[in-house]
Structure formats: C-alpha cells, structure tokens
Design an enzyme around this catalytic site. Structure first.
Site, PDB file in Angstrom:
ATOM      1  N   ARG A  68      50.230  80.503  25.098  1.00  0.00           N
ATOM      2  CA  ARG A  68      49.526  79.471  24.330  1.00  0.00           C
ATOM      3  C   ARG A  68      49.483  79.807  22.839  1.00  0.00           C
ATOM      4  NH1 ARG A  68      43.943  78.009  26.585  1.00  0.00           N
ATOM      5  NH2 ARG A  68      44.209  76.334  25.086  1.00  0.00           N
ATOM      6  N   HIS A 117      34.166  76.392  20.791  1.00  0.00           N
ATOM      7  CA  HIS A 117      34.849  77.079  21.892  1.00  0.00           C
ATOM      8  C   HIS A 117      35.628  78.307  21.441  1.00  0.00           C
ATOM      9  CE1 HIS A 117      34.707  73.084  24.379  1.00  0.00           C
ATOM     10  NE2 HIS A 117      33.541  73.680  24.288  1.00  0.00           N
ATOM     11  N   CYS A 125      36.303  92.446  21.663  1.00  0.00           N
ATOM     12  CA  CYS A 125      36.199  93.546  22.627  1.00  0.00           C
ATOM     13  C   CYS A 125      35.137  93.214  23.680  1.00  0.00           C
ATOM     14  CB  CYS A 125      35.816  94.827  21.893  1.00  0.00           C
ATOM     15  SG  CYS A 125      35.539  96.208  23.023  1.00  0.00           S
ATOM     16  N   GLY A 185      39.409  62.216  18.716  1.00  0.00           N
ATOM     17  CA  GLY A 185      40.357  62.863  19.629  1.00  0.00           C
ATOM     18  C   GLY A 185      39.697  63.714  20.697  1.00  0.00           C
TER      19      GLY A 185
HETATM   20  P1  NAD Z   1      40.771  66.283  26.078  1.00  0.00           P
HETATM   21  O1  NAD Z   1      42.154  66.789  26.389  1.00  0.00           O
HETATM   22  O2  NAD Z   1      39.800  66.095  27.147  1.00  0.00           O
HETATM   23  O3  NAD Z   1      40.902  64.855  25.362  1.00  0.00           O
HETATM   24  C1  NAD Z   1      41.785  64.618  24.310  1.00  0.00           C
HETATM   25  C2  NAD Z   1      41.497  63.216  23.792  1.00  0.00           C
HETATM   26  O4  NAD Z   1      42.320  62.986  22.673  1.00  0.00           O
HETATM   27  C3  NAD Z   1      41.790  62.097  24.798  1.00  0.00           C
HETATM   28  O5  NAD Z   1      40.667  61.234  24.853  1.00  0.00           O
HETATM   29  C4  NAD Z   1      43.000  61.377  24.188  1.00  0.00           C
HETATM   30  O6  NAD Z   1      42.984  59.998  24.452  1.00  0.00           O
HETATM   31  C5  NAD Z   1      42.815  61.666  22.722  1.00  0.00           C
HETATM   32  N1  NAD Z   1      44.023  61.656  21.919  1.00  0.00           N
HETATM   33  C6  NAD Z   1      45.272  62.073  22.253  1.00  0.00           C
HETATM   34  N2  NAD Z   1      46.115  61.946  21.220  1.00  0.00           N
HETATM   35  C7  NAD Z   1      45.382  61.451  20.191  1.00  0.00           C
HETATM   36  C8  NAD Z   1      45.689  61.127  18.848  1.00  0.00           C
HETATM   37  N3  NAD Z   1      46.902  61.272  18.341  1.00  0.00           N
HETATM   38  N4  NAD Z   1      44.690  60.649  18.068  1.00  0.00           N
HETATM   39  C9  NAD Z   1      43.433  60.475  18.551  1.00  0.00           C
HETATM   40  N5  NAD Z   1      43.085  60.781  19.819  1.00  0.00           N
HETATM   41  C10 NAD Z   1      44.056  61.259  20.629  1.00  0.00           C
HETATM   42  O7  NAD Z   1      40.243  67.178  24.912  1.00  0.00           O
HETATM   43  P2  NAD Z   1      38.788  67.580  24.529  1.00  0.00           P
HETATM   44  O8  NAD Z   1      37.869  66.419  24.585  1.00  0.00           O
HETATM   45  O9  NAD Z   1      38.879  68.372  23.277  1.00  0.00           O
HETATM   46  O10 NAD Z   1      38.446  68.536  25.761  1.00  0.00           O
HETATM   47  C11 NAD Z   1      37.781  69.573  25.502  1.00  0.00           C
HETATM   48  C12 NAD Z   1      38.436  70.872  26.007  1.00  0.00           C
HETATM   49  O11 NAD Z   1      39.838  71.061  25.855  1.00  0.00           O
HETATM   50  C13 NAD Z   1      37.844  71.902  25.158  1.00  0.00           C
HETATM   51  O12 NAD Z   1      37.341  72.880  26.002  1.00  0.00           O
HETATM   52  C14 NAD Z   1      38.946  72.470  24.279  1.00  0.00           C
HETATM   53  O13 NAD Z   1      38.638  73.808  23.955  1.00  0.00           O
HETATM   54  C15 NAD Z   1      40.113  72.334  25.158  1.00  0.00           C
HETATM   55  N6  NAD Z   1      41.450  72.252  24.540  1.00  0.00           N
HETATM   56  C16 NAD Z   1      41.701  72.599  23.225  1.00  0.00           C
HETATM   57  C17 NAD Z   1      42.986  72.452  22.685  1.00  0.00           C
HETATM   58  C18 NAD Z   1      43.248  72.848  21.240  1.00  0.00           C
HETATM   59  O14 NAD Z   1      42.634  73.777  20.727  1.00  0.00           O
HETATM   60  N7  NAD Z   1      44.136  72.129  20.543  1.00  0.00           N
HETATM   61  C19 NAD Z   1      44.012  71.949  23.470  1.00  0.00           C
HETATM   62  C20 NAD Z   1      43.723  71.597  24.809  1.00  0.00           C
HETATM   63  C21 NAD Z   1      42.432  71.740  25.304  1.00  0.00           C
HETATM   64 ZN    ZN Z   2      35.296  97.842  21.370  1.00  0.00          ZN
END
Ligand code: NAD
Ligand code: ZN
Length: 246
Positions: A68, A117, A125, A185
């Site tokens: 990742r 998060h 650590c 998003g």
């Molecule tokens: P999620 O995956 O549940 O939802 C993503 C949302 O983004 C959806 O509703 C989707 O319709 C929308 N979306 C997709 N493309 C878009 C765009 N171009 N513009 C606007 N909206 C768009 O994500 P979440 O709500 O952040 O879920 C939370 C969990 O996922 C957290 O725990 C987070 O840490 C983790 N996560 C983080 C990452 C990252 O750091 N980039 C990636 C995947 C998951």
């Molecule tokens: Zn340590």
C-alpha cells in the site's frame, strides 16, 4: 453544480471545516475501500488491519502495508487536494479533518491536518510509542525495529483501536463552531467521523457534501453536490475568489 448561495456564504465565512475520505484521493489513483476497484475486493483488510493479526503474523501485515505504501508513494495529489490547501489560506479559521492515511493533503501543501486514522507513511513503536516520520521508511525492510528493540507498526488506526483523542476532540470542536462544513469523498458510514457533518448541521452550520453519488448523509445536508471533488473544488475556489471577498 453548486449554488450562488454557497459562494456567497463562503465569501462571508469566518470558520470553515472540511472532512475528507478516500474519495478525495480517488482521482490520484488511490483505491477507495468501498469503490468498484476497492482494496476490499482483493484483500480482507479486517484480517490484516488489526493488532491481533500483526502479533500473529507481522510479516504478512508488513507485506500488505509495504504494498500500500508503494502504491501511495507513486501517486500525486490531485486538484481537489490543492484546492483545499488553497482554502486553508482563504479563511480566518480553517480545519481540515481527514480519514485518509495517504499523506496526500500534506504533500499538496495543507499545513494543519487532523488525521483521524493516522498516516501510513509513519511508523510507531508498539513498546515505547516513538514515532518514525516518513523519511525513515524503507519500503524493502520487511520487519522494521525500533531503537528500543520493540517492533514497529504503521502509525494507522486499526480495527478495534481508538481514534487519536486530541484529533477527534479538535474535529468535533471545529464541526460545532464552523459556519460552513464540507463532507468530501466519504461514504459517511464509518463512525465517529460520520457524525461530524450531522453535529455541524445541528449547531447551525451550512453543510455541503461533495461526492460522485448520494450517501447516507445526503438527505441531512444543506447542499449535496454530485461530482468529482477534483473538478468541483477548484471551480468553487475560483468562483469565490473571482466574486471578490475575504
Ligand atoms: P469509502 O471508500 O467508504 O468511500 C469513498 C467515497 O468517495 C464514496 O462515497 C465514493 O462515492 C466517493 N468518491 C469516489 N470517487 C470520488 C471523487 N472523485 N470525488 C468525490 N467523491 C468520490 O471511504 P471513506 O468514507 O474514507 O471510508 C473510510 C475508511 O477508508 C477510512 O478508515 C480510511 O482510513 C480508509 N481508506 C483510506 C484511503 C486513503 O487514505 N486514501 C483509501 C481507502 C480507504
Ligand atoms: Zn521503541
């Protein structure tokens, strides 16, 4: 796309708060968890992203995180991240709250970020809690160890773990005090972050959602903008600046 009312409100706003989720990074090529091409289709994160899994099989968990990290290391912020960095400079008070661990807001130039998060580019650590910043990360190192001899883990919040208390408190405070709150998003199902827009609305903020599709909170917000954050946000910033202000 967005209302004139929103532009006018932004021109007068003193306090703006923003919550972002995986969707803001989708246009950078970071897969969302619940999207069509989501990581959850290929892996079962609940098996990997928890402390028991790490204790049982740290090598496997590190392999997944190294995968990742590499993926995230190769991508760049998109215009949505840059627009938010610009917004930080536009308002007297601006709070950026993110559920993302990908570090892209920082790379885009946002300075103050409440990371609910954690951040995948940092290590911590498990024994002494020392934080190792992103520069120290060696992608090839399978099982990094702390100077104290303790195991290092990614500095992210795993399933079953508490969110960082300070960041969470500040996030709720910002939601309660802001004039305008953006939910961008995020599928708005993961608690407690999903309560932030609702809290903001109850305290009188104008709540705006930007998402490519309706979500669980769409019917509670004042304005739901359907579209890509990387397209909407730069247009909104441009419009607010053009029409004079702040
Ligand atoms: P999620 O995956 O549940 O939802 C993503 C949302 O983004 C959806 O509703 C989707 O319709 C929308 N979306 C997709 N493309 C878009 C765009 N171009 N513009 C606007 N909206 C768009 O994500 P979440 O709500 O952040 O879920 C939370 C969990 O996922 C957290 O725990 C987070 O840490 C983790 N996560 C983080 C990452 C990252 O750091 N980039 C990636 C995947 C998951
Ligand atoms: Zn340590």
């Amino acid at each position: 796309m967005f209302s004139t009312q929103l532009v006018q409100k932004l021109q007068q706003a003193q306090k703006v708060a923003v919550l972002t989720g995986a969707g803001i990074s989708a246009e950078s090529g970071v897969p969302t968890f619940r999207g069509e091409d989501g990581l959850w289709n290929k892996f079962r994160p609940e098996e990997l992203a928890n402390f028991n899994a790490f204790q049982k099989n740290p090598k496997l968990v590190w392999e997944w995180y190294n995968y990742r990290r590499k993926l995230i290391h190769e991508v760049k912020p998109n215009p949505g991240h840059y627009a938010l960095a610009e917004m930080e400079q536009m308002f007297p008070h601006f709070t950026l709250i993110t559920q993302n661990v990908d570090n892209l807001h920082r790379v885009a130039g946002s300075q103050i970020i409440l990371e609910l998060h954690g951040n995948i580019m940092r290590n911590r650590c498990v024994d002494c809690n020392k934080i190792y910043q992103e520069v120290k990360i060696d992608f090839n190192q399978q099982m990094p160890v702390c100077r104290c001899g303790g195991q290092l883990r990614p500095d992210v919040v795993w399933f079953g773990e508490m969110l960082p208390e300070d960041a969470l408190l500040c996030a709720f405070q910002a939601a309660q005090e802001c004039d305008i709150f953006f939910s961008i998003g995020t599928s708005a199902v993961v608690q407690p972050a999903a309560s932030l827009p609702i809290e903001a609305r109850e305290r009188g903020a104008y709540v705006v959602e930007i998402n490519i599709e309706p979500t669980a909170i769409s019917r509670y917000v004042d304005e739901s903008i359907i579209g890509k954050s990387g397209e909407i946000l730069p247009l909104l910033v441009k419009k607010v600046k053009e029409t004079g202000l702040i």
